[in-house]
Scaffold this active site. Structure first.
Site, PDB file in Angstrom:
ATOM      1  N   GLU A   1      16.987  13.544  54.044  1.00  0.00           N
ATOM      2  CA  GLU A   1      18.189  13.852  54.825  1.00  0.00           C
ATOM      3  C   GLU A   1      18.160  13.225  56.220  1.00  0.00           C
ATOM      4  O   GLU A   1      19.181  12.944  56.833  1.00  0.00           O
ATOM      5  CB  GLU A   1      18.381  15.366  54.922  1.00  0.00           C
ATOM      6  CG  GLU A   1      18.995  16.008  53.691  1.00  0.00           C
ATOM      7  CD  GLU A   1      18.035  16.183  52.530  1.00  0.00           C
ATOM      8  OE1 GLU A   1      17.031  15.446  52.420  1.00  0.00           O
ATOM      9  OE2 GLU A   1      18.298  17.063  51.693  1.00  0.00           O
TER      10      GLU A   1
ATOM     11  N   HIS B   1      19.192  20.435  56.382  1.00  0.00           N
ATOM     12  CA  HIS B   1      19.053  21.866  56.081  1.00  0.00           C
ATOM     13  C   HIS B   1      17.621  22.359  56.225  1.00  0.00           C
ATOM     14  O   HIS B   1      17.376  23.457  56.737  1.00  0.00           O
ATOM     15  CB  HIS B   1      19.574  22.139  54.662  1.00  0.00           C
ATOM     16  CG  HIS B   1      18.941  21.291  53.581  1.00  0.00           C
ATOM     17  ND1 HIS B   1      18.654  21.765  52.332  1.00  0.00           N
ATOM     18  CD2 HIS B   1      18.519  19.984  53.577  1.00  0.00           C
ATOM     19  CE1 HIS B   1      18.107  20.789  51.602  1.00  0.00           C
ATOM     20  NE2 HIS B   1      18.030  19.713  52.338  1.00  0.00           N
ATOM     21  N   ARG B   2      16.662  21.526  55.787  1.00  0.00           N
ATOM     22  CA  ARG B   2      15.270  21.997  55.834  1.00  0.00           C
ATOM     23  C   ARG B   2      14.721  22.045  57.264  1.00  0.00           C
ATOM     24  O   ARG B   2      13.875  22.878  57.577  1.00  0.00           O
ATOM     25  CB  ARG B   2      14.365  21.132  54.942  1.00  0.00           C
ATOM     26  CG  ARG B   2      14.770  21.216  53.502  1.00  0.00           C
ATOM     27  CD  ARG B   2      13.708  20.850  52.496  1.00  0.00           C
ATOM     28  NE  ARG B   2      14.381  20.701  51.207  1.00  0.00           N
ATOM     29  CZ  ARG B   2      14.810  21.710  50.460  1.00  0.00           C
ATOM     30  NH1 ARG B   2      14.594  22.962  50.838  1.00  0.00           N
ATOM     31  NH2 ARG B   2      15.449  21.501  49.323  1.00  0.00           N
TER      32      ARG B   2
ATOM     33  N   ASN C   1      25.620  14.202  50.769  1.00  0.00           N
ATOM     34  CA  ASN C   1      24.246  13.732  50.949  1.00  0.00           C
ATOM     35  C   ASN C   1      23.372  14.275  49.818  1.00  0.00           C
ATOM     36  O   ASN C   1      22.204  14.583  50.016  1.00  0.00           O
ATOM     37  CB  ASN C   1      23.699  14.173  52.312  1.00  0.00           C
ATOM     38  CG  ASN C   1      22.486  13.345  52.723  1.00  0.00           C
ATOM     39  OD1 ASN C   1      22.072  12.425  52.013  1.00  0.00           O
ATOM     40  ND2 ASN C   1      21.908  13.678  53.861  1.00  0.00           N
TER      41      ASN C   1
ATOM     42  N   ASP D   1      25.731  20.687  47.979  1.00  0.00           N
ATOM     43  CA  ASP D   1      25.243  19.728  46.965  1.00  0.00           C
ATOM     44  C   ASP D   1      25.840  19.995  45.581  1.00  0.00           C
ATOM     45  O   ASP D   1      26.113  19.056  44.828  1.00  0.00           O
ATOM     46  CB  ASP D   1      23.707  19.760  46.881  1.00  0.00           C
ATOM     47  CG  ASP D   1      23.070  18.885  47.948  1.00  0.00           C
ATOM     48  OD1 ASP D   1      23.785  18.458  48.875  1.00  0.00           O
ATOM     49  OD2 ASP D   1      21.852  18.641  47.868  1.00  0.00           O
TER      50      ASP D   1
ATOM     51  N   ASP E   1       9.366  18.806  49.461  1.00  0.00           N
ATOM     52  CA  ASP E   1      10.345  19.645  50.167  1.00  0.00           C
ATOM     53  C   ASP E   1       9.674  20.873  50.791  1.00  0.00           C
ATOM     54  O   ASP E   1       9.850  21.155  51.981  1.00  0.00           O
ATOM     55  CB  ASP E   1      11.472  20.085  49.217  1.00  0.00           C
ATOM     56  CG  ASP E   1      12.336  18.914  48.753  1.00  0.00           C
ATOM     57  OD1 ASP E   1      12.082  17.776  49.196  1.00  0.00           O
ATOM     58  OD2 ASP E   1      13.258  19.135  47.944  1.00  0.00           O
TER      59      ASP E   1
ATOM     60  N   LYS F   1      23.756  22.751  52.855  1.00  0.00           N
ATOM     61  CA  LYS F   1      23.426  21.793  51.784  1.00  0.00           C
ATOM     62  C   LYS F   1      22.820  22.519  50.583  1.00  0.00           C
ATOM     63  O   LYS F   1      23.109  22.190  49.442  1.00  0.00           O
ATOM     64  CB  LYS F   1      22.460  20.715  52.294  1.00  0.00           C
ATOM     65  CG  LYS F   1      22.194  19.602  51.282  1.00  0.00           C
ATOM     66  CD  LYS F   1      21.373  18.478  51.888  1.00  0.00           C
ATOM     67  CE  LYS F   1      21.349  17.229  51.014  1.00  0.00           C
ATOM     68  NZ  LYS F   1      20.450  17.289  49.871  1.00  0.00           N
TER      69      LYS F   1
HETATM   70  O1  LIG Z   1      14.883  15.495  41.464  1.00  0.00           O
HETATM   71  C1  LIG Z   1      15.087  16.365  42.319  1.00  0.00           C
HETATM   72  O2  LIG Z   1      15.755  17.397  42.094  1.00  0.00           O
HETATM   73  C2  LIG Z   1      14.505  16.177  43.665  1.00  0.00           C
HETATM   74  C3  LIG Z   1      13.458  15.302  43.853  1.00  0.00           C
HETATM   75  C4  LIG Z   1      12.772  15.135  45.157  1.00  0.00           C
HETATM   76  O3  LIG Z   1      13.144  13.875  45.672  1.00  0.00           O
HETATM   77  P1  LIG Z   1      12.182  12.554  45.600  1.00  0.00           P
HETATM   78  O4  LIG Z   1      11.870  12.275  44.193  1.00  0.00           O
HETATM   79  O5  LIG Z   1      13.056  11.518  46.223  1.00  0.00           O
HETATM   80  O6  LIG Z   1      10.955  12.879  46.402  1.00  0.00           O
HETATM   81  C5  LIG Z   1      13.160  16.228  46.155  1.00  0.00           C
HETATM   82  O7  LIG Z   1      12.777  15.870  47.455  1.00  0.00           O
HETATM   83  C6  LIG Z   1      14.652  16.509  46.127  1.00  0.00           C
HETATM   84  O8  LIG Z   1      15.006  17.511  47.038  1.00  0.00           O
HETATM   85  C7  LIG Z   1      15.072  16.984  44.768  1.00  0.00           C
HETATM   86  C1  LIG Z   2      15.500  15.674  49.700  1.00  0.00           C
HETATM   87  C2  LIG Z   2      16.380  16.640  49.479  1.00  0.00           C
HETATM   88  O1  LIG Z   2      17.589  16.479  48.888  1.00  0.00           O
HETATM   89  P1  LIG Z   2      18.218  15.392  47.896  1.00  0.00           P
HETATM   90  O2  LIG Z   2      18.419  16.120  46.608  1.00  0.00           O
HETATM   91  O3  LIG Z   2      19.503  15.009  48.541  1.00  0.00           O
HETATM   92  O4  LIG Z   2      17.263  14.255  47.759  1.00  0.00           O
HETATM   93  C3  LIG Z   2      16.077  18.038  49.882  1.00  0.00           C
HETATM   94  O5  LIG Z   2      16.840  18.938  49.478  1.00  0.00           O
HETATM   95  O6  LIG Z   2      15.102  18.275  50.596  1.00  0.00           O
END
Ligand SMILES: O=C(O)C1=C[C@@H](OP(=O)(O)O)[C@@H](O)[C@H](O)C1
Ligand SMILES: C=C(OP(=O)(O)O)C(=O)O
Length: 441
Positions: A354, A400-401, A95, A52, A326, A426
């Protein structure tokens, strides 16, 4: 044990030791973009080195930002340039939601000929609410595939932000984060404040607090009126804070808190603690409520627990996980060892991450012998009796999770095989080697 496409984990009984978390994904990708938009050079320490962050670094370089990174050492030096010099680019963002959504907003406000795409799953993850808000502001954005989803083509546009910008927050908080982070590209040259209004429900709120905290470290203080209105002052623009140290990833910490809770501990997790700005540190409360002992230090946490492999049980839960979507997945895996059914509520966002994480969790937990129920925004996992465990081969759906959560099934009495374990890249390429160092048969 790993043949590259699968990893067989034999049953384990104990988990203890200490370990330093890799940098936070959410903070790493935010500060890379903020540093690129800021005036001055920013020295970053503790940067995450994963898929990422790699796509974000590559995108910034393609856009003409000077970045000097020693990725394995977690260091980067970014020379901010306000507006990116390269006005035409094709960006592949894998992703990574934390790269795709904020870059869409930033590039739409700057204007230029850009194409943003990702892996096939990214093209199934919604972005329409963000695109609609940017178009209402005068941006030129087209969906080149399915309406409402990437890939996107961006043009020059003509931004005029006299009226409040309205954004929906019920699908992903990353849309609001993206607008907030990009706003100073516009406000820097304006004499009026820019107002962002959230329309309806806002999910995953703690991620917005991360965004606001980091923006203020880069000199932009946003006025917040509850969760409805965010006001970016006229003239606001980013300035480098000089050096910035990124704390460890709190979502990653959840797997190690679970290890301490299931395998006796003590497990000392360094890099994020009571001073963390990440909402997922609240997972410490979840493991505590399940019966683990948690000691919180300023930037570390120590977790000790029961020994589920010897028949001990964790306390069952029924809770709302909207604030920590998460880390919530880790709780679903821990439910295998609870003393009753565990219910996770308000997790509809799992369906657009994901993979469809509600369906994926449901299917794979059942393979281990658990009885599972689910609905549009909830999941219930019944614990598995030791005689009912099945040696299963777990699909990870390029998530990944899923891979990291299902390593916790190794506390059951039978081996568990994880398919495509490398998908942990990831956010944490070294996950399984750290896991093996901390557990014992
Ligand atoms: O802003 C961020 O860093 C994130 C927000 C969350 O997503 P959502 O807002 O879509 O739930 C989380 O699931 C993602 O892994 C990271
Ligand atoms: C939802 C996730 O990632 P993203 O930042 O791609 O949304 C995650 O890391 O669980």
């Amino acid at each position: 044990m790993s043949d590259g496409s699968s990893l067989c984990l034999p049953p384990v009984r104990l988990a203890a030791g200490q370990f330093r978390l890799p940098g936070s994904k959410s903070i790493s990708n935010r500060v890379l973009l903020l540093a690129a938009l800021a005036d001055g050079v920013t020295h970053l320490e503790g940067l995450l080195d994963s898929d990422d962050t790699r796509v974000m670094l590559d995108a910034l370089r393609t856009l003409g930002v000077e970045v000097d990174a020693d990725a394995p050492a977690g260091r980067a030096q970014v020379r901010g340039c306000g507006v990116f010099p390269v006005k035409q680019a094709d960006l592949f963002l894998g992703n990574a939601g934390t790269a795709f959504r904020p870059l869409t907003a930033a590039l739409a406000l700057m204007g230029g000929d850009y194409r943003l795409s990702g892996v096939p799953r990214m093209h199934e993850r919604p972005i329409g609410d963000l695109v609609d808000a940017l178009i209402a502001l005068g941006a030129d954005i087209r969906h080149t595939g399915t309406p409402g989803y990437p890939p996107l083509t961006l043009g020059k546009g003509s931004i005029s932000a006299g009226r409040p910008i309205s954004i929906k927050g019920s699908v992903s908080s990353q849309f609001l984060t993206a607008l907030l982070m990009a706003a100073p590209i516009h406000t820097g040259q304006q004499s009026a404040d820019l107002v962002i209004e959230v329309e309806g429900e806002l999910i995953s709120k703690p991620y917005i607090l991360i965004t606001l905290n980091l923006m203020s470290r880069f000199g932009v203080t946003v006025r917040r009126e509850g969760w409805q209105r965010f006001i970016i002052p006229a003239g606001a623009c980013y300035r480098s804070p000089g050096t910035l140290t990124i704390e460890g990833d709190a979502s990653t910490a959840s797997y190690f808190m679970a290890l301490g809770a299931l395998g006796g501990g003590p497990l000392h997790i360094q890099g994020a603690g009571a001073n963390s700005i990440q909402g997922d540190m609240a997972f410490a409360d979840v493991v505590e409520d399940m019966g683990a002992t948690v000691v919180r230090h300023a930037d570390s946490v120590t977790v000790s627990g029961v020994r589920v492999a010897e028949g001990d049980r964790l306390k069952a839960f029924d809770r709302d996980f909207n604030l920590i979507p998460d880390a919530a997945m880790t709780a679903a895996a821990m439910a295998l060892y609870a003393d009753g059914p565990c219910t996770l509520r308000n997790i509809a966002s799992w369906r657009v991450k994901e993979t469809d994480r509600i369906d994926a969790m449901h299917a794979e937990l059942e393979k281990l012998g658990a009885q599972v129920e689910s609905g549009s925004d909830w999941l219930r996992v019944h614990p598995v009796d030791s005689s009912a465990w099945k040696a299963a081969t777990i699909k990870t759906y390029d998530d990944h999770r899923m891979a990291m959560c299902f390593s916790l099934a190794a506390f059951g009495p039978v081996p568990v095989t994880i398919l495509d374990p490398d998908c942990v890249g990831k956010t944490f390429p070294g996950y399984f080697s750290v896991f093996k160092d901390l557990v014992q048969a």
